[in-house]
Design an enzyme around this catalytic site. Structure first.
Site, PDB file in Angstrom:
ATOM      1  N   ASP A  12      59.558  68.155  61.359  1.00  0.00           N
ATOM      2  CA  ASP A  12      59.548  66.702  61.210  1.00  0.00           C
ATOM      3  C   ASP A  12      59.039  66.154  62.535  1.00  0.00           C
ATOM      4  OD1 ASP A  12      60.080  64.013  61.105  1.00  0.00           O
ATOM      5  OD2 ASP A  12      62.251  64.202  60.900  1.00  0.00           O
ATOM      6  N   LYS A  74      53.429  58.602  67.593  1.00  0.00           N
ATOM      7  CA  LYS A  74      53.089  58.668  66.165  1.00  0.00           C
ATOM      8  C   LYS A  74      52.446  57.367  65.681  1.00  0.00           C
ATOM      9  CE  LYS A  74      55.491  59.973  61.894  1.00  0.00           C
ATOM     10  NZ  LYS A  74      56.773  60.504  61.427  1.00  0.00           N
ATOM     11  N   GLU A 180      57.180  62.660  53.930  1.00  0.00           N
ATOM     12  CA  GLU A 180      58.579  62.690  54.342  1.00  0.00           C
ATOM     13  C   GLU A 180      59.552  62.431  53.172  1.00  0.00           C
ATOM     14  OE1 GLU A 180      58.444  60.034  57.685  1.00  0.00           O
ATOM     15  OE2 GLU A 180      57.261  61.474  58.827  1.00  0.00           O
ATOM     16  N   ASP A 241      63.345  55.385  53.686  1.00  0.00           N
ATOM     17  CA  ASP A 241      63.276  56.044  54.999  1.00  0.00           C
ATOM     18  C   ASP A 241      62.980  55.021  56.090  1.00  0.00           C
ATOM     19  OD1 ASP A 241      62.629  57.460  57.271  1.00  0.00           O
ATOM     20  OD2 ASP A 241      61.299  58.881  56.271  1.00  0.00           O
TER      21      ASP A 241
END
Ligand code: AMP
Length: 658
Positions: A12, A74, A180, A241
């Site tokens: 992850d 990211k 994800e 998420d």
């Protein structure tokens, strides 16, 4: 180090933290450090000597080294400087982001400038991946090169490519890029029947095909999910998420072992960082009002960021938090922030996530009531207000049994286990999050593959030439939902070359756009009349070319070797200090047993070795010199040992007389 071909890591690669997990017959497990911590903060500090520190140390040093510490990388993956600047995101980052002009005017890649060196986001992310890989290698006692890496479901092609590039630069073989939310569903064992059969709770009556898998994973909040899976073969789940920097929600349909993402929606620029910023803005405003002071320096901004995050986390379990900032010269800023106040501040952000949920439901043609399970992922879902609002929207309590920070990595490990052979028959189907098309005459967007199409999928389009004898054709590939090319994101220009010269309009170029199982675009082209394959040069708008990735991979490999050499040199120099000091002590104790020549030789060797350790950059030569030195001092060492033993004997004898 031996290499076990069958081990595949699940990674992850998060905005705030990254994790690595592996999976065996017993189920997925997070690889932790000695303190039991699985998370590696996605922070890195670049030293002036070129050394890179990753993780907790870098995070701790973020206050002292604000301009050389990089985080939230990211957010920059696969994105251009111009679009980041237009979105106003750069002002929030303490490090310097620049436009990395790589020769071509129409390429726009964001770069991070540190000490005059410009690095791309994939190169920086590769440092995090390398750290995770090293953790896996150390703990598993073998070289692990293969990995599954997760990305937000809403990542477009350029962002996925950038993630894959980061993997390559880190020396990894990236077997699969998965979404994800899909990973989160896998972590709960949703739909993966029989994978960890012995760990599973018994099936409820009614033959549910979807069961939680809490037993196979470490439980985070101590809450066991209810075992009431939906009955029947099909189950619809929503994965919400909310991490540090990104949000996405996905609606998945699971039928037996087949995962199908029905829709995804989200925002790659919304997360816990925004909630921190609410507190920062409040504090800055109040300090300005009360003391007429502006908090401007990068170090103070960084300190305030850490403080704000701590306050936010505190308010997830407590009703209020107190803040105190010493502003110097006897000025103290002090206030109490209640959970209620904080919840009012973050309400617009939470509401934005719920809007995304409503849109994802609408895209999947579903009502909130048709959702069978809701899974929470990401550290920010620990906020009680978030849980409450999600529950209100879907009308059911979400799953929170697994640690929300670890759910995605665990799921990535399940997928890694499937690819590594732990379970061979599970199948994973995803969809592409955004439509893919090309720019047509007049600047319109011609869609070739529609959003939410299952992957892998492909589309073929015919092209021809405009000019007699034309041998090259340029195609601008777009991703997005808008009608005009200028409103969509350009993924890059594909130039078809080597078309046989023919009159205009005669060549029949068949171009195939294939979205592979990673959601990544591959293009091939053929001229139908001649049957010749046209060669394709891809110039990504916001990404790296294949050559650049290869060069970075080589450089990183070379640096890794250099780093190892530098490390070895330091160890050897320490050894020289230790050995020469010990020899001097032995000379003092037992040197009188040597003749003058022997003594002079050893003293000369000490001087020579020390001089060499100071100047030599060659670890191999220093190692050999150390070994030669040890051989030269063997007789002295024997003398010293004999002397020590006889002194001990004397001491024993004399104590025996007493
Ligand atoms: P992730 O990207 O999933 O690692 O999530 C990181 C985000 O979760 C950061 O913004 C953290 O501040 C936030 N976070 C972690 N724990 C908590 C908590 N107990 N309450 C509120 N936010 C949290």
């Amino acid at each position: 180090m031996s290499e076990q071909r069958d081990i595949v890591m699940g990674i992850d690669l998060g905005t705030t933290n990254s994790l690595v997990a592996v999976c065996d017959e017993a189920g997925p497990r997070i690889l932790r450090d000695a303190r039991g911590e699985g998370r590696v903060p996605s922070f890195m500090t670049l030293g002036s000597d070129g050394r890179v520190t990753v993780g907790w140390k870098a995070k701790e040093h973020a206050v002292e080294n604000p301009t050389s510490t990089v985080y939230s990388i990211k957010r920059l993956m696969g994105r251009g400087f111009d679009e980041l600047a237009a979105g106003g995101e750069l002002a929030q980052l303490p490090y310097k982001v620049v436009k990395r002009v790589a020769g071509e005017a129409d390429r726009d890649i964001a770069g991070i400038e540190i000490d005059g060196q410009v690095l791309t986001p994939p190169e920086l992310s590769a440092h995090i991946l390398r750290e995770l890989r090293e953790r896996a290698c150390r703990q598993l006692g073998c070289d692990v090169r293969r990995a599954v890496i997760t990305v937000p479901a809403y990542f477009d092609d350029a962002q996925r490519q950038a993630t894959r590039d980061a993997g390559r630069i880190a020396g990894l073989e990236v077997l699969r890029i998965i979404n994800e939310p899909t990973a989160a569903a896998l972590a709960y064992g949703l739909g993966v029947r029989g994978l960890f059969e012995h760990e599973r709770p018994p099936a409820p009556k009614g033959g549910a095909s979807v069961l939680p898998l809490a037993g196979a994973c470490s439980s985070g909040d101590g809450q066991k999910p209810e075992q009431s899976g939906p009955t029947g073969a099909e189950s619809i789940i929503a994965v919400y998420d909310l991490g540090g920097g990104t949000f996405d929600v996905s609606i998945l349909r699971i039928v037996e072992d087949v995962f199908e993402v029905l829709s995804t929606h989200g925002d790659t620029r919304l997360g816990g960082d925004d909630m921190d910023r609410e507190i920062i803005t409040l504090v800055q405003r109040e300090i300005r009002e009360q003391f007429g002071l502006e908090i401007e320096s990068p170090a103070t901004r960084q300190a305030l960021r850490t403080l704000a995050e701590n306050i936010k986390i505190h308010l997830s379990t407590e009703a209020k938090a107190s803040l105190e900032i010493d502003l110097g010269q006897g000025r103290l800023y002090r206030r109490t922030l209640t959970r209620e106040e904080f919840e009012a501040m973050i309400e617009p952000w939470v509401e934005r996530t719920l809007d995304s949920c409503r849109r994802a439901l609408a895209d999947a043609h579903l009502e909130p009531g048709s959702i069978d399970q809701v899974v929470l992922v990401g550290g920010s879902t620990r906020m009680p207000r978030v849980r409450q609002r999600v529950e209100e929207l879907f009308g059911r309590k979400p799953y929170t049994a697994l640690n929300p920070d670890e759910v995605v990595a665990l799921g990535a490990a399940v997928q890694a286990g499937i690819l590594g052979g732990v379970r061979r028959d599970a199948l994973l189907l995803d969809v592409i999050p955004l439509s893919l098309g090309i720019e047509t005459l007049g600047g319109a967007m011609g869609k070739l593959i529609l959003r939410n199409s299952r992957i892998p999928c492909q589309a073929t389009e015919r092209f021809s030439t405009f000019v007699d004898g034309q041998t090259n054709v340029k195609i601008n590939v777009l991703q997005g939902e808008r009608e005009l090319a200028k409103d969509c994101r350009s993924l890059g220009e594909f130039e078809l070359r080597g078309i046989p010269p023919m009159p205009a309009g005669i060549p029949k170029l068949l171009v195939t756009f294939l979205i592979d199982e990673n959601g990544i675009l591959n293009v091939s082209a053929r001229e139908e009349r001649s049957g010749r394959e046209a060669s394709i040069q891809i110039v990504p708008t916001h990404g790296l070319t294949a050559e650049e990735v290869e060069r970075m991979e080589r450089e990183a490999y070379a640096h890794a070797r250099e780093d190892m050499q530098a490390h070895r040199l330091i160890d050897l120099r320490n050894q020289v200090v230790f050995d020469t000091q010990k020899t001097e002590q032995m000379l003092e104790r037992a040197g009188d047993g040597l003749n003058n020549e022997e003594r002079a030789t050893i003293e000369g060797s000490i001087r020579e070795l020390r001089a060499m350790a100071e100047t030599s950059q060659d670890a191999d030569r220093l190692f050999e010199a150390l070994q030669a030195f040890d051989r030269k001092t063997v007789r002295l060492a024997e003398l010293a040992i004999t002397r020590t033993l006889s002194q001990a004997d004397d001491a024993n004898t004399s104590s025996g007389h007493r």
